[in-house]
Design an enzyme around this catalytic site. Sequence first.
Site, PDB file in Angstrom:
ATOM      1  N   ASP A 204       4.615  -3.055 -12.054  1.00  0.00           N
ATOM      2  CA  ASP A 204       5.589  -3.619 -12.991  1.00  0.00           C
ATOM      3  C   ASP A 204       4.920  -3.952 -14.329  1.00  0.00           C
ATOM      4  OD1 ASP A 204       8.314  -4.848 -13.370  1.00  0.00           O
ATOM      5  OD2 ASP A 204       7.069  -6.598 -13.791  1.00  0.00           O
ATOM      6  N   GLU A 248       4.895   1.432 -14.590  1.00  0.00           N
ATOM      7  CA  GLU A 248       6.030   1.212 -15.478  1.00  0.00           C
ATOM      8  C   GLU A 248       5.440   1.038 -16.872  1.00  0.00           C
ATOM      9  OE1 GLU A 248       9.838  -1.642 -16.550  1.00  0.00           O
ATOM     10  OE2 GLU A 248       7.979  -2.523 -15.857  1.00  0.00           O
TER      11      GLU A 248
HETATM   12  C1  GLC Z   1      10.132  -4.859 -15.397  1.00  0.00           C
HETATM   13  C2  GLC Z   1      11.222  -4.820 -14.352  1.00  0.00           C
HETATM   14  C3  GLC Z   1      12.301  -5.765 -14.764  1.00  0.00           C
HETATM   15  C4  GLC Z   1      11.707  -7.160 -14.842  1.00  0.00           C
HETATM   16  C5  GLC Z   1      10.506  -7.201 -15.777  1.00  0.00           C
HETATM   17  C6  GLC Z   1       9.722  -8.458 -15.618  1.00  0.00           C
HETATM   18  O1  GLC Z   1      10.559  -4.360 -16.615  1.00  0.00           O
HETATM   19  O2  GLC Z   1      11.672  -3.511 -14.160  1.00  0.00           O
HETATM   20  O3  GLC Z   1      13.387  -5.731 -13.890  1.00  0.00           O
HETATM   21  O4  GLC Z   1      12.665  -8.068 -15.290  1.00  0.00           O
HETATM   22  O5  GLC Z   1       9.614  -6.147 -15.529  1.00  0.00           O
HETATM   23  O6  GLC Z   1       9.044  -8.476 -14.390  1.00  0.00           O
END
Ligand code: GLC
Length: 521
Positions: A204, A248
Amino acid sequence: MPGNTSTPEWWRGAAIYQVYLRSFADGNGDGTGDLAGLRSRLPYLADLGVDAIWLNPWYPSPMADGGYDVADYRSIEPVFGTLAEAEKLIEEAHDLGIRTIVDVVPNHASDQHAWFQEALAAGPGSEARERFWFRPGVGDGPPNGWKSIFGGPAWTQVPDGEWYLHLFAPEQPDFNWTNPLVREEFLDVLRFWFDRGVDGVRIDSAAVIVKDLDSVEESYTDHDGVHEIYREWRRVSDSYDARILIGEVWLPDQERFAKYLRPDELHTAFNFDFLSSAWEPAALRDSIDLTLATHVPIGAPATWVLSNHDVARPVTRYGRAVTSWDNQERRDGMPSDLELGRRRARAAALLAMALPGSVYVYQGEELGLNEVEDIPEELIDDPMWERSGHTVRGRDGCRVPLPWSGTEPPFGYSTGEPWLPQPAGWRDLTVEAQEADAGSMLSLYRTALRLRRELLGDGTLTWLPYGDEVIAFRRDSGLVCLVNLGAEPVALPETGSVLLASGPLDGGLLPSDTAIWIMEA
Ligand code: GLC
């Protein structure tokens, strides 16, 4: 393991289904999806033909941000089930040829995490505070002017006067990644889950974990220091068999993005450039070209993503006057022609699945669910709503529980009341209704995923000259994909057999907003 997942490099061409556990299927009637519900629906995922599932965070959490506020990285949220059930899920999924990917959240914990509680208690100057970013304020205000990604300041003051940094909600204090204890902790968390049989980790907010707090400007995106951290992670994953790391990484600069995918770092990363692209031929072609130019030279497979739990559902997005996606400008409530959007979403699915690399399917995408834009304000759960001073409704509209069967809510999802209300209009979109309809979105996804397993996935593509309005390419297997993004129908090739089309053909013509897969003669 059955399926095409038995190769060590299974991830290069995999179809990965994203399970938003809270909203997938509820096994105990409390309205929130759980592991029991997911386990009971694994045959559905096997029939759909996916190679892996990625689950959003399933850890104990106060749910200030849908589980992205993790209170304990080595356990399971009781509302979802138990660690023993998680282990059973991993095993049962494997028996069906499905691998499991878990979400690891390294940028921040929950404010209820033991380390943060310890830090609060230990006070200024303590080692416990060094695991986070505590600082004295400047005058009466915070240490600097950084803003939270969810709106409002990125700093919150604690009773003894110090402030702590949170790039997201105040309930999500950021870890200090210059602290070796933080680094060690996460290596151990990785081992914990790999030891339990998980096949991969989705990281994440992977690009924002290193910060320069001395900078006046916000300075947390893509610092060079991240790479040494992911190299350490890679050494851990490489010490196991065929385990992967998925980042991500939202970065517009593709050269910087590619650095995360060097052979000793992450295996893959989500393709947000493609996800964000407008439904326009030049924009999509450019995005595909850019993606391949980024990945091919470093030998990393591309990923193709149309949606996830943070962005508007494709059916709604593609039916709007502006079809591109922009996190800063979410376009909540912009009018949408859902029929047009659905036609385009069907075509987009065949495009994404035909491209070389792996593909993601976010739960409900295969049912053609629309974004739910009329959730009553008092039920909105996304922290963006509060943090934005009630100006951004946020992401709940793509997180509404799935409709499985029956003709009215809760549509077989639960025996209780779903944590977010489902639209009555979803009666035609249930799994049950769509299974009975050869022309449904679900039938299209099933057929496409089956063909994809045999004919697509990892490899290369060759562009075919088909004019500006048509995206046309051939894959190594001889499968040709054509997507007509123009207003007028175009002629189909004279030879070859049609394997699948996203919508009805017009004699020998491919209508607007329609995709087709043809096997060359
Ligand atoms: C990422 C996740 C999102 C979350 C954020 C903070 O972007 O996909 O859903 O709110 O991180 O953890």
